[in-house]
Scaffold this active site. Structure first.
Site, short mmCIF file in Angstrom:
data_model
loop_
_atom_site.label_atom_id
_atom_site.label_comp_id
_atom_site.label_asym_id
_atom_site.label_seq_id
_atom_site.Cartn_x
_atom_site.Cartn_y
_atom_site.Cartn_z
N SER A 167 97.80 89.79 74.80
CA SER A 167 98.55 89.96 76.04
C SER A 167 99.82 90.77 75.81
CB SER A 167 98.90 88.60 76.65
OG SER A 167 99.70 87.83 75.79
N SER A 175 97.86 87.75 70.00
CA SER A 175 98.69 88.28 71.09
C SER A 175 98.17 89.56 71.73
CB SER A 175 100.12 88.50 70.59
OG SER A 175 100.88 87.43 70.98
N ASP A 180 106.14 88.14 70.08
CA ASP A 180 104.88 88.87 70.16
C ASP A 180 105.10 90.31 70.61
OD1 ASP A 180 103.98 86.37 69.59
OD2 ASP A 180 103.15 85.98 71.59
#
Ligand code: ADP
Ligand code: MG
Length: 396
Positions: A135, A133, A179
């Site tokens: 992002s 993750s 996330d």
């Protein structure tokens, strides 16, 4: 084979130095926002169940400063690219990485927060697109940095939600909340049980002296992933509808017992039954796993990971030959506590708990076998659990 990562401070320092080179001045602030792993609780989030993530020692580092105008000057240290825009006109950049930052600016504005122009340099050591993750780390770094830079006084959960929304709306990826939550709320030596229904969360001690989190990256992403993901969601919903015919109060698999599945789903549709029973069992495994942690029984915790993989592979059927191979190869090996596929499936990484001194031998054995059997290169990431998003003091 094993990728050794640079130390936190050297990466943060390089980002700060780049910031100095490009923008000058000493008035910037730097934040760190980590990637995450999920120990157990897969495909449970959209069924309103539980997940058990932790933040790791790989992160995005971001330095920001205010500008006197409305302009945005963004620099990706790792990609050696820059982007210039305006906070008054947020448009998709056309090359992806700025969109995570622009999306967060947009969500801050949607909350009525007046984001002014700013300079930004960021970089990190989370492997992109490998399931840790990066992002979410980038979004949370942006939200945290801008919150502090402009004094918005947002609480961490609000920043989590707006970061998730940024990815949903501006980037166009329908991710859940885990996330961003794990990146923001991570705590060293702890995993976090997140209730995806209520967003209540509880920290559990994960003080595992000498044990490391080893991610084995299969280096594949089968194209089935997104269509099968949608099918699984529909199958779970179909199971809920069958139970609802007898129990209208049931809203999701979170409210459903194995007995109810046996009584109302199994006789009607065996496949739906198998899918739904995986989800109900995975939530139960996660609860046992947290009890194992409270007892300090890491061996029992590891067995739950194997159980999770078994369910994902045989009942939920979201694994693939590469992931099954990697889990099969670590099982029963010296120093391995447990392992399973991590993430949506059909590729990506397996997550394994391995005693530190056993890691080299394990990798030396599995990597050539993986190459020979699957004709693919294995990538290995070694991590440990770290704190969530935070400001860094000036490192120089
Ligand atoms: P994941 O979140 O699993 O790592 P995603 O595809 O969701 O994979 O996000 C990866 C994208 O995030 C990259 O393609 C890039 O646009 C952006 N990104 C994340 N970290 C960085 C970074 N350090 N430098 C540049 N872009 C990054
Ligand atoms: Mg992502």
């Amino acid at each position: 084979m094993t990728l050794t990562m640079q130390t936190t401070s050297s990466l943060a320092l390089r980002v700060q130095e780049k910031f100095q080179d490009v923008f000058g001045g000493r008035d910037h602030l730097t934040v760190r926002s980590p990637g995450r792993v999920n120990l157990i609780g897969e495909h449970t989030d959209y069924n309103h169940g539980f997940v058990l993530p932790a933040a790791i020692n790989k992160a995005v580092y971001m330095a920001v400063s205010r500008r006197a105008d409305d302009e945005l000057h963004l620099v990706s240290f790792d990609l050696d690219r820059s982007y210039t825009g305006s906070v008054k006109r947020l448009e998709p950049s056309g090359y992806h990485w700025p969109d995570y930052i622009l999306g967060v600016v947009q969500q801050l504005q949607a909350l009525g927060k007046p984001v002014g122009g700013f300079n930004c340099v960021f970089g990190g050591d989370i492997p992109l697109g490998s399931g840790m993750s990066s992002s979410a780390a980038l979004e949370c770094a942006t939200a945290f940095a801008l919150n502090q830079l402009f004094g918005f006084d947002l609480d961490p959960m609000t920043m989590v939600k707006l970061s998730q929304k940024a990815e949903n709306v501006f980037v166009g990826v329908q991710c859940g909340i885990m996330d961003q939550f794990a990146s923001m709320f991570g705590r060293k030596d702890h995993v976090i049980r997140l209730d995806c229904q209520s967003l209540e969360y509880t920290y559990f001690p994960f003080k595992t002296e000498g044990i490391r989190i080893v991610l084995l990256d299969s280096n594949v992403k089968h194209s089935l992933a997104s269509s099968e993901y949608n099918t699984r969601r529909q199958q779970c919903e179909a199971g809920v509808r069958l139970v609802q015919q007898q129990h209208p109060e049931v809203r999701s698999l979170r409210d459903v017992s194995l007995e109810q599945l046996q009584a109302y789903v199994a006789p009607v549709d065996e496949l739906i039954y198998r899918r739904c029973s995986y989800v109900v069992e995975e939530n139960a495994r996660l609860q046992s796993a947290t009890a194992d942690l409270l007892r300090g029984d890491i061996a029992a915790f590891g067995r739950e990971l194997y159980g999770s993989h078994e369910g994902l592979s045989k009942k939920y059927e979201v694994s693939c030959p590469e992931l099954d191979f990697l889990v099969g190869q670590v099982r029963g090996q010296q120093g391995v506590i447990g392992g399973r596929m991590m993430g949506g499936g059909f590729g990506g990484c397996t997550i394994n708990l391995v005693e530190e001194e056993a890691i080299d031998a394990l990798v030396e054995r599995i990597a050539p076998l993986y190459r020979k059997t699957m004709n693919k290169e294995l990538k290995v990431y070694i991590g440990q659990i770290e704190n969530g998003t935070s400001a860094l003091t000036d490192l120089r």
